[in-house]
Design a protein around this motif. Structure first.
Motif, PDB file in Angstrom:
ATOM      1  N   VAL A 368     -20.447 -82.504 -45.551  1.00 22.49           N
ATOM      2  CA  VAL A 368     -19.665 -82.242 -46.758  1.00 22.49           C
ATOM      3  C   VAL A 368     -19.382 -80.754 -46.881  1.00 22.49           C
ATOM      4  CG1 VAL A 368     -19.686 -82.331 -49.282  1.00 22.49           C
ATOM      5  CG2 VAL A 368     -20.540 -84.276 -47.967  1.00 22.49           C
ATOM      6  N   LEU A 369     -20.387 -79.936 -46.618  1.00 23.01           N
ATOM      7  CA  LEU A 369     -20.217 -78.495 -46.764  1.00 23.01           C
ATOM      8  C   LEU A 369     -19.238 -77.919 -45.749  1.00 23.01           C
ATOM      9  CD1 LEU A 369     -20.979 -75.760 -47.987  1.00 23.01           C
ATOM     10  CD2 LEU A 369     -22.927 -75.688 -46.407  1.00 23.01           C
ATOM     11  N   PHE A 370     -19.440 -78.226 -44.468  1.00 21.25           N
ATOM     12  CA  PHE A 370     -18.657 -77.551 -43.431  1.00 21.25           C
ATOM     13  C   PHE A 370     -17.297 -78.204 -43.156  1.00 21.25           C
ATOM     14  CE2 PHE A 370     -22.885 -75.876 -42.639  1.00 21.25           C
ATOM     15  CZ  PHE A 370     -22.609 -74.532 -42.423  1.00 21.25           C
ATOM     16  N   LYS A 371     -17.131 -79.474 -43.499  1.00 24.11           N
ATOM     17  CA  LYS A 371     -15.830 -80.120 -43.276  1.00 24.11           C
ATOM     18  C   LYS A 371     -14.949 -80.128 -44.519  1.00 24.11           C
ATOM     19  CE  LYS A 371     -14.553 -83.244 -40.685  1.00 24.11           C
ATOM     20  NZ  LYS A 371     -14.158 -84.535 -40.088  1.00 24.11           N
ATOM     21  N   THR A 372     -15.559 -80.068 -45.704  1.00 25.72           N
ATOM     22  CA  THR A 372     -14.777 -80.217 -46.929  1.00 25.72           C
ATOM     23  C   THR A 372     -14.872 -79.005 -47.847  1.00 25.72           C
ATOM     24  OG1 THR A 372     -15.112 -82.623 -46.824  1.00 25.72           O
ATOM     25  CG2 THR A 372     -14.365 -81.700 -48.923  1.00 25.72           C
ATOM     26  N   VAL A 373     -16.071 -78.717 -48.319  1.00 22.72           N
ATOM     27  CA  VAL A 373     -16.232 -77.720 -49.383  1.00 22.72           C
ATOM     28  C   VAL A 373     -15.770 -76.341 -48.957  1.00 22.72           C
ATOM     29  CG1 VAL A 373     -17.919 -76.525 -50.837  1.00 22.72           C
ATOM     30  CG2 VAL A 373     -18.075 -79.002 -50.530  1.00 22.72           C
ATOM     31  N   SER A 417     -17.682 -68.849 -39.579  1.00 25.94           N
ATOM     32  CA  SER A 417     -17.760 -68.762 -38.113  1.00 25.94           C
ATOM     33  C   SER A 417     -18.226 -70.056 -37.457  1.00 25.94           C
ATOM     34  CB  SER A 417     -18.696 -67.630 -37.712  1.00 25.94           C
ATOM     35  OG  SER A 417     -20.017 -67.887 -38.172  1.00 25.94           O
ATOM     36  N   PHE A 418     -18.697 -71.020 -38.236  1.00 25.36           N
ATOM     37  CA  PHE A 418     -19.249 -72.237 -37.659  1.00 25.36           C
ATOM     38  C   PHE A 418     -18.175 -73.310 -37.465  1.00 25.36           C
ATOM     39  CE2 PHE A 418     -22.719 -70.185 -39.900  1.00 25.36           C
ATOM     40  CZ  PHE A 418     -23.752 -70.238 -38.970  1.00 25.36           C
ATOM     41  N   PRO A 419     -18.240 -74.080 -36.372  1.00 18.26           N
ATOM     42  CA  PRO A 419     -17.324 -75.201 -36.203  1.00 18.26           C
ATOM     43  C   PRO A 419     -17.652 -76.331 -37.171  1.00 18.26           C
ATOM     44  CG  PRO A 419     -18.972 -75.217 -34.468  1.00 18.26           C
ATOM     45  CD  PRO A 419     -19.190 -73.940 -35.238  1.00 18.26           C
ATOM     46  N   ASP A 420     -16.690 -77.231 -37.354  1.00 19.88           N
ATOM     47  CA  ASP A 420     -16.945 -78.369 -38.250  1.00 19.88           C
ATOM     48  C   ASP A 420     -18.142 -79.197 -37.771  1.00 19.88           C
ATOM     49  OD1 ASP A 420     -14.800 -77.513 -39.660  1.00 19.88           O
ATOM     50  OD2 ASP A 420     -13.477 -79.177 -39.121  1.00 19.88           O
TER      51      ASP A 420
END
Length: 423
Positions: A368-373, A417-420
């Motif tokens: 949820v954090l890295f793909k959406t928020v 900097s992080f990928p999904d």
């Protein structure tokens, strides 16, 4: 006394019914084998007359064959009747048992009530808590008495392999002044670490099955131990918020719990449908008019962060999962959800536990954090999670530190900097 008398009367009535049924069966068998009765005129035959009868019967093999066939048929029918008696007896026993259990549950929950008007009836969701038993583990009971707040505690299991993540988690807990936090130390290294950092800890008594995994296991292996370890906490009457070590605390979670269910868990879902459930329609064109079948789907509860009330269903859940994990190499999260959601069906009795899924934006998984928020400016500004669980990504430590930088230290590009997903 009244309940015991009712039960004894039921059992006495059942035995009488069975005795009558068995007597009828024996009577039928005897009627076929002895059509002239036990005490008829044939019993007064002389030795010579009996010899003549035996001689005549020897002279008609067809008659002997017919009698043998009749006898075999009677044996078969007798066996079938015995089988029916056994089945009826077992059904009667189970019916009495079920009836008694239902009666006991009614007595436990209180007197019977009348249903109210339409739209006003609400079922019981919150099971009563158990009676605490400090004799189960006096040492643990003393520790919990000192650190628990309102009979609740956060519990994290850790060994030396997860020390770096544990450090980040402990720092987040201390930042929020959460005092009811306890580390279950699975090796001496973590014991010394907790002493050095002034963190409450509990080291279990030696247990071969637990110690082997606890001292050498990785994150998943250690995670599976919790279902055995947590049982004593519930038996002592404490509500337990279980936390894996790959979690950062950003608010006090106890202020965001409902406590209306046996199990309250965060979700692996990443939107409203997957987190809270949806109607998924399956299409099978070969069925023609009936090609569409409706199914209900929900993404699993996360077994790395959940709250258990000290109730019988909660303890039964722990027992069921621990038992299955001890007999086969299974993923603890899969077993956890199977026991929670599989309904009763032939040859299986499901777990009767009430459950609630946590708000996916408050108790946030890393998908949820890295793909959406982080990609939505409105969510990025408005949403302040209670916790972030880095469960979807293997580079856990770096992402945990980035979460702290973004939500605590205000570094706006800390997550960029992080990928999904994972590389």
């Amino acid at each position: 006394m009244a309940g015991r008398r009712d039960r004894s009367q039921q059992l006495r009535g059942s035995r009488i019914a069975i005795a009558i049924l068995v007597g009828i069966i024996i009577g039928c068998v005897c009627a076929v084998l002895f059509p002239n009765g036990f005490f008829n005129s044939s019993s007064s035959l002389t030795v010579n007359e009996r010899a003549q009868v035996g001689s005549s019967s020897c002279e008609s093999p067809a008659r002997v064959k017919m009698l043998k066939a009749d006898f075999a048929s009677m044996l078969e029918k007798n066996a079938e009747l015995k089988k029916q008696v056994r089945e009826l007896t077992e059904k009667l026993r189970l019916a009495e048992q079920g009836s008694d259990n239902a009666r006991k549950q009614v007595l436990a929950f209180g007197t019977q009530i009348k249903a109210g008007p339409f739209g006003t009836v609400k079922s019981l969701r919150t099971n009563p808590t158990i009676l605490p038993d400090e004799s189960v583990n006096p040492r643990l009971a003393k520790i919990l008495e000192e650190i628990a707040v309102d009979k609740e505690v956060i519990v994290a299991l850790a060994n030396a392999n997860v020390k770096a993540m544990l450090e980040v988690q402990i720092a987040s807990v201390k930042r929020l002044s959460i005092t009811n936090y306890l580390v279950v130390a699975l090796d001496d290294y973590i014991v010394n670490f907790c002493k050095t950092n002034d963190v409450a800890y509990y080291k279990r008594d030696p247990d071969k099955d637990v110690d082997v995994v606890g001292k050498t296991g990785g994150n998943h292996a250690v995670s599976g131990l919790k279902f055995r370890v947590l049982r004593e906490f519930l038996q002592l009457g404490y509500g337990v918020l279980l936390s894996d070590v790959d979690i950062v605390f950003l608010q006090n979670p106890f202020r965001h719990l409902y406590r209306d269910s046996d199990v309250e868990s965060m979700s692996d879902g990443h939107n409203n449908m997957t987190a809270y459930g949806f109607n998924d329609v399956s299409d099978e064109p070969a069925m023609g008019w009936a090609r569409y079948a409706h199914t209900m789907r929900i993404w699993v509860f996360n077994s790395g962060f959940f709250y258990l009330r000290p109730t019988v269903p909660s303890i039964e859940l722990l027992d069921r999962v621990a038992d299955r994990l001890s007999k086969a190499k299974l993923w603890d999260q899969a077993v956890f959800n199977e026991e929670l959601f599989y309904p009763s069906h032939p040859d299986y009795t499901g777990l009767h536990a009430s459950k609630r899924v946590m708000d996916m934006y408050e108790f946030m998984n890393s998908k949820v954090l890295f793909k959406t928020v982080r990609k939505n400016q409105e969510l990025k500004k408005k949403v302040k999670p209670v916790i972030v669980h880095v469960n979807y990504h293997p580079d856990k430590l770096n992402r945990m530190r980035a979460v702290v930088e973004f939500y605590v230290n205000g570094k706006e590009d800390a997550l960029d900097s992080f990928p999904d997903g994972s590389e």
